[in-house]
Design a protein around this motif. Structure first.
Motif, mmCIF file in Angstrom:
data_model
loop_
_atom_site.group_PDB
_atom_site.id
_atom_site.type_symbol
_atom_site.label_atom_id
_atom_site.label_comp_id
_atom_site.label_asym_id
_atom_site.label_seq_id
_atom_site.Cartn_x
_atom_site.Cartn_y
_atom_site.Cartn_z
ATOM 1 N N UNK A 1 -34.758 -24.683 139.139
ATOM 2 C CA UNK A 1 -33.388 -25.137 138.947
ATOM 3 C C UNK A 1 -32.431 -24.637 140.035
ATOM 4 N N UNK A 2 -32.674 -23.445 140.565
ATOM 5 C CA UNK A 2 -31.691 -22.820 141.442
ATOM 6 C C UNK A 2 -31.959 -22.998 142.924
ATOM 7 N N UNK A 3 -33.167 -23.402 143.296
ATOM 8 C CA UNK A 3 -33.504 -23.433 144.716
ATOM 9 C C UNK A 3 -32.657 -24.449 145.482
ATOM 10 N N UNK A 4 -32.396 -25.598 144.878
ATOM 11 C CA UNK A 4 -31.588 -26.587 145.585
ATOM 12 C C UNK A 4 -30.207 -26.024 145.911
ATOM 13 N N UNK A 5 -29.581 -25.382 144.938
ATOM 14 C CA UNK A 5 -28.237 -24.845 145.145
ATOM 15 C C UNK A 5 -28.228 -23.800 146.248
ATOM 16 N N UNK A 6 -29.172 -22.862 146.198
ATOM 17 C CA UNK A 6 -29.204 -21.814 147.217
ATOM 18 C C UNK A 6 -29.510 -22.394 148.590
ATOM 19 N N UNK A 7 -30.384 -23.384 148.653
ATOM 20 C CA UNK A 7 -30.726 -23.982 149.945
ATOM 21 C C UNK A 7 -29.534 -24.716 150.547
ATOM 22 N N UNK A 8 -28.716 -25.322 149.697
ATOM 23 C CA UNK A 8 -27.522 -26.002 150.199
ATOM 24 C C UNK A 8 -26.541 -25.021 150.828
ATOM 25 N N UNK A 9 -26.337 -23.891 150.179
ATOM 26 C CA UNK A 9 -25.449 -22.881 150.750
ATOM 27 C C UNK A 9 -26.016 -22.353 152.060
ATOM 28 N N UNK A 10 -27.335 -22.134 152.089
ATOM 29 C CA UNK A 10 -27.976 -21.580 153.290
ATOM 30 C C UNK A 10 -27.892 -22.528 154.476
ATOM 31 N N UNK A 11 -27.830 -23.826 154.216
ATOM 32 C CA UNK A 11 -27.691 -24.782 155.314
ATOM 33 C C UNK A 11 -26.345 -24.670 156.005
ATOM 34 N N UNK A 12 -25.331 -24.165 155.278
ATOM 35 C CA UNK A 12 -23.979 -24.102 155.833
ATOM 36 C C UNK A 12 -23.573 -22.707 156.286
ATOM 37 N N UNK A 13 -24.106 -21.667 155.630
ATOM 38 C CA UNK A 13 -23.682 -20.293 155.925
ATOM 39 C C UNK A 13 -24.875 -19.341 155.851
ATOM 40 N N UNK A 14 -24.892 -18.320 156.722
ATOM 41 C CA UNK A 14 -25.865 -17.240 156.524
ATOM 42 C C UNK A 14 -25.557 -16.527 155.207
ATOM 43 N N UNK A 15 -26.584 -16.238 154.425
ATOM 44 C CA UNK A 15 -26.396 -15.655 153.101
ATOM 45 C C UNK A 15 -26.742 -14.174 153.111
ATOM 46 N N UNK A 16 -25.806 -13.370 152.633
ATOM 47 C CA UNK A 16 -26.055 -11.961 152.332
ATOM 48 C C UNK A 16 -26.136 -11.868 150.812
ATOM 49 N N UNK A 17 -27.326 -11.670 150.302
ATOM 50 C CA UNK A 17 -27.534 -11.653 148.855
ATOM 51 C C UNK A 17 -27.388 -10.245 148.304
ATOM 52 N N UNK A 18 -26.558 -10.126 147.264
ATOM 53 C CA UNK A 18 -26.457 -8.875 146.520
ATOM 54 C C UNK A 18 -27.120 -9.085 145.169
ATOM 55 N N UNK A 19 -28.195 -8.389 144.932
ATOM 56 C CA UNK A 19 -28.919 -8.474 143.670
ATOM 57 C C UNK A 19 -29.970 -7.369 143.659
ATOM 58 N N UNK A 20 -30.438 -7.025 142.470
ATOM 59 C CA UNK A 20 -31.402 -5.932 142.365
ATOM 60 C C UNK A 20 -32.708 -6.294 143.057
ATOM 61 N N UNK A 21 -33.202 -7.501 142.806
ATOM 62 C CA UNK A 21 -34.455 -7.954 143.392
ATOM 63 C C UNK A 21 -34.272 -9.343 143.995
ATOM 64 N N UNK A 22 -35.187 -9.714 144.870
ATOM 65 C CA UNK A 22 -35.170 -11.036 145.486
ATOM 66 C C UNK A 22 -36.467 -11.749 145.144
ATOM 67 N N UNK A 23 -36.424 -12.865 144.423
ATOM 68 C CA UNK A 23 -37.665 -13.603 144.177
ATOM 69 C C UNK A 23 -38.216 -14.161 145.475
ATOM 70 N N UNK A 24 -39.519 -14.337 145.515
ATOM 71 C CA UNK A 24 -40.180 -14.759 146.743
ATOM 72 C C UNK A 24 -39.624 -16.071 147.267
ATOM 73 N N UNK A 25 -39.345 -17.012 146.361
ATOM 74 C CA UNK A 25 -38.892 -18.332 146.809
ATOM 75 C C UNK A 25 -37.546 -18.274 147.516
#
Length: 583
Positions: free
Chosen positions: A16-40
């Motif tokens: 469900x979430x990969x499309x949304x994150x990929x859209x943001x990544x196409x426009x801006x470099x992403x600095x993710x704040x979260x405890x863990x990062x899933x492989x995808x």
């Protein structure tokens, strides 16, 4: 080079979430704040800040340390649970921000309703704590009523027409629909609303003005859970021009006093007019951003990212189409013994078909289901909403699902062995999904990131025998009792089926890409322009890599489990051999 965007959370599972994150990544470099990062999610990130999003001061400290050494733009929440933290970080970094209170309120349905109570039509409601309080409040509101847990993504359940029905609904809802880790004793009880459910996708500008971008129509499943069976978005939906809906949107934005964000406003169209039931300020769930993109060409994730970075968003529609998603649920509860999609060919009206369960999973029936109980989903494109409905009705026939005899965690009746899903129909062909998430293999389990990182799996198939102990282990030389034939390694029939399912997914993925790109030995991307073609090539490679990683991880897990079983058998056969390690 655009300023990097601070993103809090990944937004959910990849399906469900990969499309949304990929859209943001196409426009801006992403600095993710979260405890863990899933492989995808890793291919989409420029940097990771390992922090607990439930601890805003710690998040702020990590952000400040990173910003002291690197350029950093605005902040965007992908998860609703992170909205309050976004408000905290934004207000600390931008002291003159005026919308932090309203933004923080969007993290909770109860907080949203408190801000809206004077200006916006909403159902009569109150917070109850425990069964007795719930019953007393329901009596004062008047039946029928529905229940909604404040911090859960699921919608309301009900209706209940009497106190007895209400208490039974409360007990079953706690057991079937919600996580045991949630504050289950606190519940919202509200007057039941009759009418269609819709969602308004709204862009709010820096000056407080707003623009209605799309209307999502939702088809509900049976009570009491009333899970969404289908969402649809149409670029020419007549509700986009409905005066009452537009006024409700404007009043909601004004009451919340938020700016520079994208709101997802849930409503029920009652006989008294649109009634607002919830508002969130993170990208919508259930693939709604994908539907809006396919129907209008507008990328809501990129719009939200641009607003967070104090940049003008792109809002000009480039498409005039319709898109819809359909979710399949089980008509009865139990453990899944068979799950498959018939996918012999690719048909463009169906953009994707995804299995979201696997053999061995236990699910609730549609009447008591949550989003975690979905069996599969399909996304269809068309010239109008009716065309999408026709495509999805046909596509849903391709789901094959059977259940082993079991007892539901909620339903007491035994489950028939060959019960069909809520989409109970015949099973003709369905298109192989294109890029993005492919149909997950029936037996592929979702493993933890440490397992998924495995990049190499070796099966020793050349020898007729395989030693389970090192050659120099005491007492093992020439002892056939601790040398196991490959046939007795521990691979069960289910293991073999699981391996076959994993390989079927891998082959299907390659076939889908091959069907989409008829290369004739020449790479011919579909996207226009050099940047688009490069992004498309990257997407193909990432898609193949994800599928290969899942296949390798799944096979490694199956092999490890079989190996442990074989070791256990060998230990029982030769209890005196000290070289056999206990499992």
């Amino acid at each position: 080079m655009p300023r990097p965007l601070l993103v809090l959370g990944v937004g959910g599972p990849a399906d469900y979430a990969e499309f949304t994150l990929s859209q943001v990544a196409q426009a801006y470099p992403i600095v993710l704040a979260d405890k863990d990062v899933p492989l995808w999610a890793r291919p989409y990130l420029a940097h990771h800040l390992p922090v607990d999003l439930a601890d805003p001061p710690t998040v702020l400290d990590a952000v400040r340390r990173h910003a002291a050494e690197h350029e950093l733009g605005g902040v965007l929440a992908m998860d609703r649970s992170a909205i309050a933290t976004v408000a905290y970080v934004t207000s600390a970094r931008t002291p003159h921000a005026h919308d932090s209170h309203g933004l923080a309120a969007c993290s909770s349905p109860a907080a949203v309703r408190r801000l809206l109570k004077r200006d916006v039509f909403q159902p009569r409601w109150t917070m109850a704590h425990g069964a007795q309080s719930l019953a007393d409040h329901a009596d004062s509101i008047g039946y029928p009523v529905t229940l909604r847990w404040p911090d859960e993504p699921a919608g309301p359940i009900g209706p209940a027409h009497t106190r007895r029905e209400l208490l039974a609904l409360y007990a079953r809802g706690r057991q079937a629909v919600f996580d045991a880790t949630s504050p289950l004793d606190t519940v919202i009880v509200e007057a039941h609303l009759s009418g269609p459910r819709i969602c308004a996708e709204v862009v709010v500008f820096n000056d407080g003005g707003c623009q209605l971008i799309a209307v999502t129509r939702t088809t509900d499943g049976p009570a009491p859970a009333r899970q969404a069976l289908r969402h649809s978005v149409y670029a020419h939906d007549e509700l986009l021009h409905n005066r009452q809906i537009r006024q409700t949107v404007e009043r909601t934005v004004h009451a919340l006093s938020v700016t520079s964000c994208v709101l997802h406003i849930e409503m029920t169209l009652t006989s008294r007019g649109p009634c607002v039931t919830d508002v969130s300020a993170n990208p919508a769930n259930d693939l709604i951003p994908l539907l809006v993109k396919r129907a209008t060409g507008i990328s809501l994730p990129q719009v939200a990212a641009a607003l967070a970075n104090s940049e003008p968003p792109t809002l000009a529609p480039s498409r005039q189409k319709a898109a819809a998603v359909h979710f399949a649920y089980a008509s009865t509860a139990g453990g899944i013994s068979e799950l498959a999609l018939t996918t012999p060919a690719y048909r463009p009206p169906v953009e994707r078909a995804v299995l979201t369960q696997h053999v061995g999973s236990r699910v609730n029936s549609v009447e008591w289901a949550s989003g975690r109980d979905r069996l599969a989903h399909w996304v269809a494109l068309g010239d109008n909403a009716s065309a999408c409905d026709t495509t999805l009705d046909e596509a849903a026939k391709a789901l094959v699902v059977s259940f082993a005899p079991a007892t539901s965690t909620v339903d007491s009746d035994a489950v028939p062995h060959d019960s069909r899903s809520v989409n109970d129909r015949a099973c003709p062909d369905l298109s192989i999904p294109p890029l993005g998430r492919t149909a997950t293999c029936p037996n592929a389990t979702h493993t933890d990131p440490a397992v998924e990182e495995t990049t190499y799996v070796q099966f020793r198939t050349g020898a007729s025998k395989q030693r389970l102990l090192p050659p120099d282990s005491p007492g093992t030389a020439g002892d056939d009792r601790v040398v196991v034939q490959p046939a007795t390694l521990g691979l069960s029939t289910d293991d073999v089926k699981a391996v076959g399912g994993l390989m079927a997914e891998l082959v299907s993925t390659c076939a889908a890409i091959g069907a989409r790109y008829d290369t004739n030995d020449i790479w011919q991307p579909l996207a226009p322009g050099p940047d688009g073609q490069f992004s498309e090539a990257s997407e193909v490679l990432a898609h193949l890599a994800r599928t290969l990683n899942r296949t390798r991880a799944g096979i490694r897990k199956i092999h490890a489990q079989a190996h442990r079983r074989a070791l256990s058998r060998a230990a029982r056969i030769a209890p005196g051999q000290r070289g056999v390690a206990s499992s």
